[in-house]
Motif scaffolding. Structure first.
Motif, PDB file in Angstrom:
ATOM      1  N   GLN A 179     -17.662 -10.704 -23.842  1.00  0.00           N
ATOM      2  CA  GLN A 179     -17.318 -10.262 -22.690  1.00  0.00           C
ATOM      3  C   GLN A 179     -16.716 -11.269 -21.951  1.00  0.00           C
ATOM      4  O   GLN A 179     -16.676 -12.253 -21.751  1.00  0.00           O
ATOM      5  CB  GLN A 179     -18.747 -10.125 -21.999  1.00  0.00           C
ATOM      6  N   TYR A 180     -15.428 -10.741 -21.504  1.00  0.00           N
ATOM      7  CA  TYR A 180     -14.390 -11.671 -20.696  1.00  0.00           C
ATOM      8  C   TYR A 180     -13.743 -10.856 -19.627  1.00  0.00           C
ATOM      9  O   TYR A 180     -13.450  -9.555 -19.595  1.00  0.00           O
ATOM     10  CB  TYR A 180     -13.309 -12.068 -21.646  1.00  0.00           C
ATOM     11  N   MET A 181     -13.744 -11.656 -18.549  1.00  0.00           N
ATOM     12  CA  MET A 181     -12.963 -11.087 -17.098  1.00  0.00           C
ATOM     13  C   MET A 181     -11.921 -12.229 -16.671  1.00  0.00           C
ATOM     14  O   MET A 181     -12.374 -13.465 -16.410  1.00  0.00           O
ATOM     15  CB  MET A 181     -14.049 -10.682 -16.160  1.00  0.00           C
ATOM     16  N   CYS A 182     -10.763 -11.925 -16.447  1.00  0.00           N
ATOM     17  CA  CYS A 182      -9.982 -12.700 -15.906  1.00  0.00           C
ATOM     18  C   CYS A 182      -9.971 -12.542 -14.400  1.00  0.00           C
ATOM     19  O   CYS A 182      -9.571 -11.398 -13.592  1.00  0.00           O
ATOM     20  CB  CYS A 182      -8.349 -12.411 -16.205  1.00  0.00           C
ATOM     21  N   HIS A 183     -10.948 -13.565 -13.625  1.00  0.00           N
ATOM     22  CA  HIS A 183     -11.315 -13.258 -12.416  1.00  0.00           C
ATOM     23  C   HIS A 183     -10.410 -14.041 -11.273  1.00  0.00           C
ATOM     24  O   HIS A 183     -10.569 -15.144 -10.995  1.00  0.00           O
ATOM     25  CB  HIS A 183     -12.942 -13.963 -12.184  1.00  0.00           C
ATOM     26  N   MET A 184      -9.678 -13.283 -10.861  1.00  0.00           N
ATOM     27  CA  MET A 184      -8.521 -13.886  -9.656  1.00  0.00           C
ATOM     28  C   MET A 184      -9.114 -13.281  -8.353  1.00  0.00           C
ATOM     29  O   MET A 184      -9.248 -12.155  -7.936  1.00  0.00           O
ATOM     30  CB  MET A 184      -7.232 -12.989 -10.104  1.00  0.00           C
ATOM     31  N   ASN A 185      -9.316 -14.444  -7.546  1.00  0.00           N
ATOM     32  CA  ASN A 185     -10.011 -14.123  -6.056  1.00  0.00           C
ATOM     33  C   ASN A 185      -8.795 -14.077  -5.292  1.00  0.00           C
ATOM     34  O   ASN A 185      -8.328 -15.280  -4.538  1.00  0.00           O
ATOM     35  CB  ASN A 185     -10.970 -15.293  -5.972  1.00  0.00           C
ATOM     36  N   TYR A 186      -7.901 -13.118  -5.106  1.00  0.00           N
ATOM     37  CA  TYR A 186      -6.974 -13.006  -4.196  1.00  0.00           C
ATOM     38  C   TYR A 186      -7.156 -13.231  -2.609  1.00  0.00           C
ATOM     39  O   TYR A 186      -8.253 -12.456  -2.362  1.00  0.00           O
ATOM     40  CB  TYR A 186      -6.112 -11.828  -4.451  1.00  0.00           C
ATOM     41  N   ALA A 187      -6.197 -13.440  -1.962  1.00  0.00           N
ATOM     42  CA  ALA A 187      -6.457 -13.641  -0.496  1.00  0.00           C
ATOM     43  C   ALA A 187      -6.542 -12.314   0.165  1.00  0.00           C
ATOM     44  O   ALA A 187      -6.116 -11.232  -0.379  1.00  0.00           O
ATOM     45  CB  ALA A 187      -5.171 -14.478   0.085  1.00  0.00           C
ATOM     46  N   TRP A 188      -7.253 -12.406   1.165  1.00  0.00           N
ATOM     47  CA  TRP A 188      -7.451 -11.211   2.090  1.00  0.00           C
ATOM     48  C   TRP A 188      -5.855 -10.698   2.521  1.00  0.00           C
ATOM     49  O   TRP A 188      -5.174 -11.470   3.090  1.00  0.00           O
ATOM     50  CB  TRP A 188      -8.410 -11.418   3.301  1.00  0.00           C
ATOM     51  N   VAL A 189      -5.883  -9.274   2.654  1.00  0.00           N
ATOM     52  CA  VAL A 189      -4.601  -8.869   3.220  1.00  0.00           C
ATOM     53  C   VAL A 189      -4.750  -8.027   4.251  1.00  0.00           C
ATOM     54  O   VAL A 189      -5.184  -6.784   3.809  1.00  0.00           O
ATOM     55  CB  VAL A 189      -3.673  -8.067   1.986  1.00  0.00           C
ATOM     56  N   ALA A 190      -4.643  -8.396   5.408  1.00  0.00           N
ATOM     57  CA  ALA A 190      -5.038  -7.368   6.431  1.00  0.00           C
ATOM     58  C   ALA A 190      -4.337  -6.379   6.582  1.00  0.00           C
ATOM     59  O   ALA A 190      -3.047  -6.180   6.686  1.00  0.00           O
ATOM     60  CB  ALA A 190      -4.746  -8.311   8.112  1.00  0.00           C
ATOM     61  N   ASN A 191      -4.840  -5.016   6.717  1.00  0.00           N
ATOM     62  CA  ASN A 191      -4.110  -3.757   6.899  1.00  0.00           C
ATOM     63  C   ASN A 191      -3.458  -3.432   5.694  1.00  0.00           C
ATOM     64  O   ASN A 191      -2.524  -2.582   5.438  1.00  0.00           O
ATOM     65  CB  ASN A 191      -3.312  -3.507   8.116  1.00  0.00           C
ATOM     66  N   GLY A 192      -3.821  -4.152   4.448  1.00  0.00           N
ATOM     67  CA  GLY A 192      -3.145  -3.938   3.102  1.00  0.00           C
ATOM     68  C   GLY A 192      -3.396  -2.576   2.522  1.00  0.00           C
ATOM     69  O   GLY A 192      -4.253  -1.940   2.807  1.00  0.00           O
ATOM     70  N   VAL A 193      -2.606  -2.174   1.750  1.00  0.00           N
ATOM     71  CA  VAL A 193      -2.703  -1.076   1.006  1.00  0.00           C
ATOM     72  C   VAL A 193      -2.654  -1.053  -0.765  1.00  0.00           C
ATOM     73  O   VAL A 193      -1.664  -1.803  -1.039  1.00  0.00           O
ATOM     74  CB  VAL A 193      -1.403  -0.102   1.343  1.00  0.00           C
ATOM     75  N   PHE A 194      -3.544  -0.609  -1.349  1.00  0.00           N
ATOM     76  CA  PHE A 194      -3.611  -0.752  -2.768  1.00  0.00           C
ATOM     77  C   PHE A 194      -2.940   0.344  -3.352  1.00  0.00           C
ATOM     78  O   PHE A 194      -2.806   1.372  -2.927  1.00  0.00           O
ATOM     79  CB  PHE A 194      -5.138  -0.594  -3.138  1.00  0.00           C
ATOM     80  N   SER A 195      -2.293  -0.050  -4.750  1.00  0.00           N
ATOM     81  CA  SER A 195      -1.741   1.047  -5.330  1.00  0.00           C
ATOM     82  C   SER A 195      -1.705   0.656  -6.936  1.00  0.00           C
ATOM     83  O   SER A 195      -1.955  -0.528  -7.059  1.00  0.00           O
ATOM     84  CB  SER A 195      -0.224   1.208  -4.967  1.00  0.00           C
ATOM     85  N   GLN A 196      -1.674   1.606  -7.536  1.00  0.00           N
ATOM     86  CA  GLN A 196      -1.820   1.186  -9.161  1.00  0.00           C
ATOM     87  C   GLN A 196      -1.204   2.452 -10.010  1.00  0.00           C
ATOM     88  O   GLN A 196      -0.819   3.316  -9.311  1.00  0.00           O
ATOM     89  CB  GLN A 196      -3.313   0.916  -9.550  1.00  0.00           C
ATOM     90  N   SER A 197      -1.023   1.914 -11.327  1.00  0.00           N
ATOM     91  CA  SER A 197      -0.207   2.884 -12.160  1.00  0.00           C
ATOM     92  C   SER A 197      -1.421   3.968 -12.748  1.00  0.00           C
ATOM     93  O   SER A 197      -0.880   4.883 -13.201  1.00  0.00           O
ATOM     94  CB  SER A 197       0.430   2.247 -13.273  1.00  0.00           C
ATOM     95  N   ILE A 198      -2.744   3.711 -12.391  1.00  0.00           N
ATOM     96  CA  ILE A 198      -3.513   4.695 -12.807  1.00  0.00           C
ATOM     97  C   ILE A 198      -3.880   5.480 -11.634  1.00  0.00           C
ATOM     98  O   ILE A 198      -3.693   5.250 -10.334  1.00  0.00           O
ATOM     99  CB  ILE A 198      -4.846   4.164 -13.379  1.00  0.00           C
ATOM    100  N   PRO A 199      -4.359   6.757 -11.870  1.00  0.00           N
ATOM    101  CA  PRO A 199      -4.828   7.628 -10.657  1.00  0.00           C
ATOM    102  C   PRO A 199      -5.903   7.144  -9.603  1.00  0.00           C
ATOM    103  O   PRO A 199      -6.756   6.192 -10.106  1.00  0.00           O
ATOM    104  CB  PRO A 199      -5.634   9.011 -11.289  1.00  0.00           C
ATOM    105  N   ASP A 200      -5.628   7.268  -8.409  1.00  0.00           N
ATOM    106  CA  ASP A 200      -6.477   6.787  -7.341  1.00  0.00           C
ATOM    107  C   ASP A 200      -8.048   7.084  -7.649  1.00  0.00           C
ATOM    108  O   ASP A 200      -8.893   5.966  -7.512  1.00  0.00           O
ATOM    109  CB  ASP A 200      -5.900   7.309  -5.883  1.00  0.00           C
TER     110      ASP A 200
END
Length: 339
Positions: A179-200
Motif C-alpha cells: 500500500q503506498y501513498m505520496c502524502h503531500m501536505n500542501y499549504a492552505w489557499v484562502a478562497n482557493g478553487v479546486f479543479s481536476q481532469s476527472i469529473p467533479d
C-alpha cells in the motif's frame, strides 16, 4: 551526462555546508539542532529541504516566494518512530506494508513504517534535467517481509516543480502486500478553487470517522450536506468548517485516462498542481484541515488505495501484491502552476 555524489552522515553539521554550486543548482548540507540531517536543493525559482536519512521526507518547499508546506507548529523535524511525532513536513512516503489511518483492528502505525524509516544510504545525481536526491533502505523481519525501498526527489531545472519517486522491490521468497501513498501536505489557499481532469462528482466524502477526529455538531451538520453534494464543498471560503478535517476519496482513476491532474488556484493569481499516472495510482484522496495548529489544503494525495488502514484495503480488494523479485515504481510531478 550524469554526475553522482555519495553522501555520508559525517558530512552534515549544524553549520550549513555548501556542497555544490552549479549554473542551475546549489546544494547545501546541514544538521538540525534535533540531530536530523537535511539537504537543501535550490534553483533560481526556489528550494526544497529533504531529510536524506529520515524516510526521505521533504521537510519544506517554497517557490517564487511562496511556501508549499502546510501551516504547523513544528520548528524543525523531530526524531520519532511514527509520522505523528514530526508532522510538519511538506511530503512523506506513506506505507509500504500498510497505509493510512489504522482501524481499531489494525496493528500498524499511522501511515505505515516507511514515513520515518532510517535510510541506509543517500546520494545525489546531477544532470541537465535536474538534481536528484536518492536513498535506499532494506526492510527485513525474521519470519516476515523483506523489501528494498528506493525513494527519490528531483528538483527540476529552472522550474518551480518537483518529481517525487518511490521504487519498491520484494526481496523475500513469498509475495508481500503493498500500500503506498505520496502524502503531500500542501499549504492552505484562502478562497482557493479546486479543479481536476476527472469529473467533479468523482470525489465522495469520507463517512468513517478515525479515532483522531473529534466531530462537533456543526461539523456533523456540514459534512452531512457535503455527503449529498461533494462538488459543492466551499470549505476554503469557510475555514471554520474544516475543523476537524474533511476528507474526500476518488476511486478507480484509470476510467478517466492514463494521466490525471489536480490543482488548487488562489484568487491572488498563483496555484499548485499535481500530475500522475493512473496505472501506478488508482486512488486519490483530498484532505482539508484548518485550525489554530494546522492549516492544510492537500488537494490530492495519489495512492494505491483509500488510506483507511490495512484491513479496509484488504476487504475492499485494493491491496497490491508484489511477487518475489518484483519491483513497482511510483512517480508524481508537483509544484507551482507555471504561467
Amino acid at each position: 551526462m550524469k554526475t553522482t555524489l555519495p553522501l555520508t552522515s559525517s558530512m552534515f553539521t549544524e553549520t550549513p555546508r555548501v556542497l555544490l554550486i552549479h549554473s542551475r543548482f546549489k546544494v547545501t548540507l546541514f544538521r538540525y539542532a534535533s540531530g536530523i540531517e537535511a539537504v537543501r536543493l535550490e534553483n533560481e525559482r526556489g528550494a526544497v529541504i529533504v531529510l536524506p536519512y529520515y524516510g526521505q521526507m521533504i521537510w519544506d518547499a517554497s517557490f517564487d516566494g511562496r511556501t508549499l508546506t502546510m501551516g504547523n507548529g513544528f520548528k524543525q523535524p523531530l526524531p520519532g518512530k511514527d509520522i505523528i511525532d514530526t508532522y510538519g513536513c511538506f511530503a512523506f512516503h506513506s506505507g509500504l506494508l500498510a497505509n493510512g489511518c489504522p482501524a481499531p483492528e489494525d496493528d500498524h502505525p499511522l501511515h505505515g513504517e516507511m514515513s520515518c524509516a532510517k535510510m541506509d544510504s543517500a546520494w545525489l545525481e546531477l544532470d541537465e534535467e535536474g538534481i536528484t536526491l536518492r536513498g535506499e533502505v532494506e526492510y527485513i523481519k525474521g519470519f516476515g517481509h523483506h523489501y528494498r525501498a528506493t525513494p527519490a526527489v528531483t528538483l527540476l531545472a529552472d522550474s518551480p516543480r518537483l518529481r517525487i519517486e518511490m521504487a519498491v522491490t520484494n526481496l523475500a521468497g513469498k509475495s508481500m502486500p503493498l500500500q503506498y501513498m505520496c502524502h503531500m501536505n500542501y499549504a492552505w489557499v484562502a478562497n482557493g478553487v479546486f479543479s481536476q481532469s476527472i469529473p467533479d462528482d468523482a470525489f465522495v466524502l469520507r463517512t468513517s470517522i478515525p479515532a483522531h477526529v473529534h466531530p462537533t455538531p456543526t461539523w456533523l451538520d456540514y459534512t452531512r450536506q457535503m455527503a449529498l453534494a461533494p462538488a459543492n464543498f466551499d470549505g476554503l471560503n469557510r475555514p471554520e468548517m474544516c475543523d476537524p478535517e474533511i476528507v474526500f476519496f476518488a476511486d478507480n482513476l484509470s476510467q478517466y485516462g492514463e494521466k490525471v491532474s489536480f490543482s488548487v488556484t488562489s484568487p491572488e493569481g498563483y496555484g499548485f498542481s499535481t500530475q500522475f499516472d493512473t496505472r501506478q495510482f488508482s486512488h486519490a484522496t483530498r484532505w482539508i484541515l484548518h485550525n489554530s495548529d494546522q492549516q492544510v489544503a492537500a488537494f490530492v494525495l495519489p495512492a494505491t488505495c483509500r488510506p483507511e488502514g490495512f484491513l479496509a484495503a484488504k476487504q475492499a480488494d485494493t491491496l497490491l501484491n508484489l511477487e518475489p523479485g518484483e519491483t513497482r515504481l511510483f512517480e508524481v510531478e508537483t509544484g507551482m502552476i507555471e504561467p
